[in-house]
Design a protein around this motif. Structure first.
Motif, PDB file in Angstrom:
ATOM      1  N   THR A  58      -5.627 -32.228 -26.252  1.00  0.00           N
ATOM      2  CA  THR A  58      -6.845 -32.413 -25.463  1.00  0.00           C
ATOM      3  C   THR A  58      -6.569 -33.301 -24.253  1.00  0.00           C
ATOM      4  O   THR A  58      -7.035 -33.019 -23.145  1.00  0.00           O
ATOM      5  CB  THR A  58      -7.953 -33.024 -26.344  1.00  0.00           C
ATOM      6  OG1 THR A  58      -8.200 -32.140 -27.433  1.00  0.00           O
ATOM      7  CG2 THR A  58      -9.237 -33.226 -25.565  1.00  0.00           C
ATOM      8  N   ASP A 176     -10.528 -25.633 -25.436  1.00  0.00           N
ATOM      9  CA  ASP A 176      -9.914 -26.456 -26.487  1.00  0.00           C
ATOM     10  C   ASP A 176     -10.269 -25.874 -27.863  1.00  0.00           C
ATOM     11  O   ASP A 176     -11.272 -25.161 -27.989  1.00  0.00           O
ATOM     12  CB  ASP A 176     -10.440 -27.894 -26.364  1.00  0.00           C
ATOM     13  CG  ASP A 176      -9.469 -28.920 -26.953  1.00  0.00           C
ATOM     14  OD1 ASP A 176      -8.422 -28.505 -27.507  1.00  0.00           O
ATOM     15  OD2 ASP A 176      -9.757 -30.132 -26.866  1.00  0.00           O
ATOM     16  N   GLU A 177      -9.456 -26.166 -28.853  1.00  0.00           N
ATOM     17  CA  GLU A 177      -9.695 -25.688 -30.234  1.00  0.00           C
ATOM     18  C   GLU A 177      -9.792 -24.161 -30.262  1.00  0.00           C
ATOM     19  O   GLU A 177     -10.624 -23.587 -30.993  1.00  0.00           O
ATOM     20  CB  GLU A 177     -10.973 -26.320 -30.818  1.00  0.00           C
ATOM     21  CG  GLU A 177     -10.989 -27.855 -30.806  1.00  0.00           C
ATOM     22  CD  GLU A 177     -10.101 -28.477 -31.876  1.00  0.00           C
ATOM     23  OE1 GLU A 177      -9.575 -27.738 -32.740  1.00  0.00           O
ATOM     24  OE2 GLU A 177      -9.899 -29.704 -31.847  1.00  0.00           O
TER      25      GLU A 177
HETATM   26 MG   LIG Z   1      -7.924 -32.117 -29.376  1.00  0.00          MG
END
Ligand SMILES: [Mg+2]
Ligand SMILES: Nc1ncnc2c1ncn2[C@@H]1O[C@H](COP(=O)(O)OP(=O)(O)OP(=O)(O)O)[C@@H](O)[C@H]1O
Length: 392
Positions: A58, A176-177
């Motif tokens: 991140t 993200d993810e």
């Molecule tokens: Mg992360």
């Protein structure tokens, strides 16, 4: 005089910018080059960062966003979840990018058309009309409303890329993810991006996710590996772990004793999140005023471990079922991973088929991944040790 907790530079936390971002120069440079290539109409692959929990994915996405903005690009980020509504999330990203591309300007014809394409997409996919503040936009049929998601995403991305190109800037989306996307959605994203990448527009998508991702993407589309540059984000080697801890202290006029530094680097095994947590606790227990000693580290490690146990590790098991916990316990009972699926099942006195659903659920949840066929491991570094501590 104690060391000032207010000035404690270490920053354990999801996505918290580290006081010294070390060991990621090649990734940062590669990204910078990719952006600049796209800006002059050359090709560049979309990027996928994969790595375990807490390695700094991140943080890198945030850093990429800053680099892109430094080149005058617009950056929008989203975080996927297990229950993400993907078409809606994409429409929202596109809407925000278009709004920013047209901010402060009389809506040019090109941007107006792009909003119309977005509107058609939203109608076709039964999404709320999020064009919002932009009034009087008519749907622009035929470009992103076929009902085939990859075609329609390609249509949307092309609009964004072309509007950006017309204005001499670019657009970066970071997701993200991304391992939480369903196979179908990931496939649609990949195929859609593939279309756009052939147009060499100033538009780029960077994803970050758990190590399960390449396999997932590979299954999703066989050419994913050719379209995306997969970059593994890993723990830091000892020399870089030292710098990650010593530089922030030096900037505050504080020195780490060499042996103290070695112990922390060893205890953290080079994992960025752990380095920040151990560094933070060592700073806070040190009487100072200007050194962190071996005794400080000895006192700090149990505090840091407890902090991790009640936060970083604990949140991973909060929503797991009894069955899933039993599976996790069986894994941890075998020591450090990776684990053969058959061995885990045997430890539970069950067959692999019987416990297959538990295994799949843990992978879907993002707590485990399969490094290769028939093998399973935790996505959280040192999780096996936590599970054994937690059971006592
Ligand atoms: Mg992360
Ligand atoms: N290169 C680095 N050097 C030093 N510390 C770092 C580095 N990268 C990240 N960190 C620190 O590590 C921690 C975790 O970073 P981040 O949240 O980006 O990890 P992540 O890979 O996204 O984890 P997760 O999979 O749990 O989302 C943060 O506290 C951050 O400050």
């Amino acid at each position: 005089m104690d060391m000032d907790p207010v000035r404690n530079p270490y920053s354990p936390g999801a996505g918290s910018p580290p006081p010294a971002l070390v060991g990621r120069n090649s990734e940062l440079e590669a990204f910078d080059i990719a952006i600049q290539r796209l800006a002059i109409g050359r090709s560049a692959k979309s990027l996928m960062l994969t790595g375990l929990r807490g390695v700094g994915k991140t943080v890198l996405l945030i850093e990429f966003g800053k680099i892109a903005q430094g080149h005058g690009w617009i950056h929008q980020q989203i975080e996927a979840t297990e229950d993400i509504r993907f078409p809606e999330a994409m429409a929202m990203l596109v809407r925000k990018a278009l709004l920013r591309l047209s901010a402060g300007q009389r809506l040019a014809d090109r941007a107006r058309r792009a909003f119309g394409v977005l509107k058609s997409f939203q109608l076709r996919w039964d999404l709320p009309d999020g064009t919002g503040v932009v009034v009087g936009i008519d749907p622009e049929p035929g470009l992103a409303d076929s009902g085939v998601l990859d075609d329609d995403l390609a249509g949307l991305f092309l609009e964004v890329g072309e509007v950006a190109q017309e204005q001499g800037i670019g657009v970066l989306f970071t997701i993200d993810e991304i391992q939480y996307l369903s196979k179908e959605h990931l496939a649609a994203l990949i195929v859609g991006l593939h279309r756009v990448s052939q147009e060499q527009l100033p538009f780029m998508v960077v994803g970050a996710g758990l190590p399960s991702l390449p396999a997932l993407a590979g299954e999703a589309k066989s050419y994913a590996e050719r379209l995306f540059a997969f970059t593994v984000i890993d723990s830091l080697p000892p020399a870089e772990s030292h710098v990650a801890l010593s530089t922030p202290a030096e900037n505050e006029g504080v020195r780490w004793n060499a042996a103290a530094l070695d112990s922390v680097v060893e205890a953290a095994e080079g994992y960025p999140y752990f380095l920040q947590e151990f560094g933070k606790q060592a700073w806070d227990v040190a009487p100072g005023p200007a050194t962190i000693s071996e005794e400080d580290v000895e006192a700090a490690i149990p505090i840091a471990v407890n902090e991790l146990d009640t936060g970083f590790f604990r949140v991973r098991i909060d929503r797991t079922s009894d069955g899933e916990r039993a599976y996790i316990s069986a894994m941890a009972s075998l020591g450090a991973g990776p684990y053969g699926s058959g061995d885990v099942a045997a430890a539970m006195e069950k067959t692999t088929t019987q416990v297959g659903p538990l295994r799949d659920a843990l992978i879907k949840r993002g707590l485990c991944y399969s490094p290769r066929y028939g093998v399973i491991d935790f996505t959280v570094p040192m999780f096996d040790e936590f599970v054994r501590r937690w059971q006592h």
